[in-house]
Design a protein around this motif. Structure first.
Motif, PDB file in Angstrom:
ATOM      1  N   PRO A  16      -2.217   5.491  10.557  1.00 18.97           N
ATOM      2  CA  PRO A  16      -3.194   6.482  10.075  1.00 18.97           C
ATOM      3  C   PRO A  16      -3.958   6.050   8.824  1.00 18.97           C
ATOM      4  N   GLU A  17      -3.414   5.108   8.049  1.00 22.07           N
ATOM      5  CA  GLU A  17      -4.056   4.756   6.775  1.00 22.07           C
ATOM      6  C   GLU A  17      -3.986   3.264   6.494  1.00 22.07           C
ATOM      7  N   GLN A  18      -4.143   2.480   7.523  1.00 22.31           N
ATOM      8  CA  GLN A  18      -4.024   1.031   7.371  1.00 22.31           C
ATOM      9  C   GLN A  18      -5.000   0.481   6.333  1.00 22.31           C
ATOM     10  N   ALA A  19      -6.251   0.896   6.408  1.00 22.20           N
ATOM     11  CA  ALA A  19      -7.257   0.393   5.466  1.00 22.20           C
ATOM     12  C   ALA A  19      -6.920   0.794   4.039  1.00 22.20           C
ATOM     13  N   GLU A  20      -6.432   2.011   3.853  1.00 24.14           N
ATOM     14  CA  GLU A  20      -6.064   2.472   2.517  1.00 24.14           C
ATOM     15  C   GLU A  20      -4.893   1.691   1.959  1.00 24.14           C
ATOM     16  N   ILE A  21      -3.957   1.334   2.821  1.00 24.06           N
ATOM     17  CA  ILE A  21      -2.786   0.568   2.383  1.00 24.06           C
ATOM     18  C   ILE A  21      -3.202  -0.825   1.924  1.00 24.06           C
ATOM     19  N   VAL A  22      -4.085  -1.451   2.671  1.00 28.46           N
ATOM     20  CA  VAL A  22      -4.592  -2.768   2.267  1.00 28.46           C
ATOM     21  C   VAL A  22      -5.344  -2.638   0.941  1.00 28.46           C
ATOM     22  N   ALA A  23      -6.128  -1.595   0.802  1.00 27.18           N
ATOM     23  CA  ALA A  23      -6.894  -1.393  -0.440  1.00 27.18           C
ATOM     24  C   ALA A  23      -5.974  -1.150  -1.633  1.00 27.18           C
ATOM     25  N   ARG A  24      -4.905  -0.391  -1.433  1.00 21.04           N
ATOM     26  CA  ARG A  24      -3.966  -0.136  -2.534  1.00 21.04           C
ATOM     27  C   ARG A  24      -3.290  -1.429  -2.979  1.00 21.04           C
ATOM     28  N   ALA A  25      -2.969  -2.280  -2.026  1.00 19.68           N
ATOM     29  CA  ALA A  25      -2.369  -3.569  -2.375  1.00 19.68           C
ATOM     30  C   ALA A  25      -3.342  -4.410  -3.191  1.00 19.68           C
ATOM     31  N   LYS A  26      -4.572  -4.460  -2.756  1.00 21.98           N
ATOM     32  CA  LYS A  26      -5.577  -5.247  -3.486  1.00 21.98           C
ATOM     33  C   LYS A  26      -5.750  -4.703  -4.899  1.00 21.98           C
ATOM     34  N   ALA A  27      -5.724  -3.382  -5.032  1.00 21.36           N
ATOM     35  CA  ALA A  27      -5.920  -2.769  -6.344  1.00 21.36           C
ATOM     36  C   ALA A  27      -4.794  -3.123  -7.311  1.00 21.36           C
ATOM     37  N   ARG A  28      -3.595  -3.430  -6.794  1.00 21.54           N
ATOM     38  CA  ARG A  28      -2.459  -3.803  -7.649  1.00 21.54           C
ATOM     39  C   ARG A  28      -2.345  -5.318  -7.826  1.00 21.54           C
TER      40      ARG A  28
END
Length: 263
Positions: A16-28
């Motif tokens: 449901p939130e694959q793109a958001e998970i990738v984005a959160r990783a990049k942000a950290r």
């Protein structure tokens, strides 16, 4: 920057939130993620995730839990599938005597097939081993004697002796959130002894979230928390731990382009 060398972004947990998970990783500060194959028959799903994001790469292979459920892969199949431009490794394959879901002789045979493919392609084999130290060490020694191949022991929770054998044979060792758990004092001692130049970091997401996220669904962003604890164990700064482990990952998964040339 860190590289999460082992996650499972194709799993339904993330759909449901694959793109958001990738984005959160990049942000950290997690600049690369490698999503790991567990079923050869589902490689299209794994491959699709890697194709969807510039900084996500993948492997191809069959997990030991599933080595009896599917047609056994051939070396030729693995070699052919691994030619995909975003596929940077093989596996995960290996031995799991904790759950013993597959007959041991089957998982051992499939493990050796993946080793042969790693030897032929030069791509690293991601090895899963649990409660199988003696057989894993014996197979690694025997197969390495037939010709060297690149590999790592992922989500390492095994004995100090297996870690020493792996390092002697030229393998890398990857630590997950398990190393942060309160009852993992022995594992932390093993991590302390593993040379930094042979160390990788991973999440194994969605499993094994590190402290302070334990009990939650794991995700690649949380590799930062594991890396922080490893830096403390090794007596280095977080920046140094990130620099060295990222360099290690890029050397081992050498098919990944340099950081400034993400595919």
């Amino acid at each position: 920057m860190l590289i999460d060398t082992h996650c499972h972004l194709d799993f339904p947990d993330f759909a449901p939130e694959q793109a958001e998970i990738v984005a959160r990783a990049k942000a950290r500060g997690v600049g690369r993620m490698i999503t790991i194959s567990t079923h050869l028959s589902r490689f299209d799903r794994v491959k699709a995730v890697a194709e969807a994001y510039p900084d996500v790469f993948c492997t191809v292979g069959t997990h030991p839990h599933h080595s009896h459920e599917e047609a056994e892969p051939t070396v030729e199949q693995l070699v052919t599938l691994s030619q995909h431009p975003k596929c940077v490794g093989l596996g995960e394959a290996g031995l799991d005597y904790h759950y013993d879901r597959a007959p041991r002789e089957v998982s051992q045979r499939v493990f050796r097939t993946h080793i042969s493919a790693a030897r032929e392609t030069g791509l690293p084999l991601v090895i899963h081993t649990r409660d199988a130290d003696d057989d894993c060490a014996a197979i690694l020694r025997e197969e390495m004697g037939k010709g060297a191949f690149p590999a790592l022991l992922h989500c390492f929770t095994s004995s100090r002796e297996l870690a020493e054998t792996a390092i002697e044979l030229g393998l890398y060792i990857s630590f997950s959130g398990v190393v942060t758990f309160k009852n993992s004092a022995d594992l932390r001692e093993t991590a302390k002894a593993v040379p930094l130049e042979k160390m990788l970091v991973e999440t194994d997401a969605p499993f094994l979230a590190p402290v302070p996220h334990r009990g939650k669904r794991n995700e690649p962003a949380y590799v930062v928390d594991t890396a922080r604890l490893l830096a403390e164990i090794k007596g280095v700064s977080e920046a140094e731990l990130a620099r060295v482990t990222t360099g290690n990952a890029l050397r081992l998964f050498s098919k990944m382009p340099p950081l400034e040339q993400a595919a």
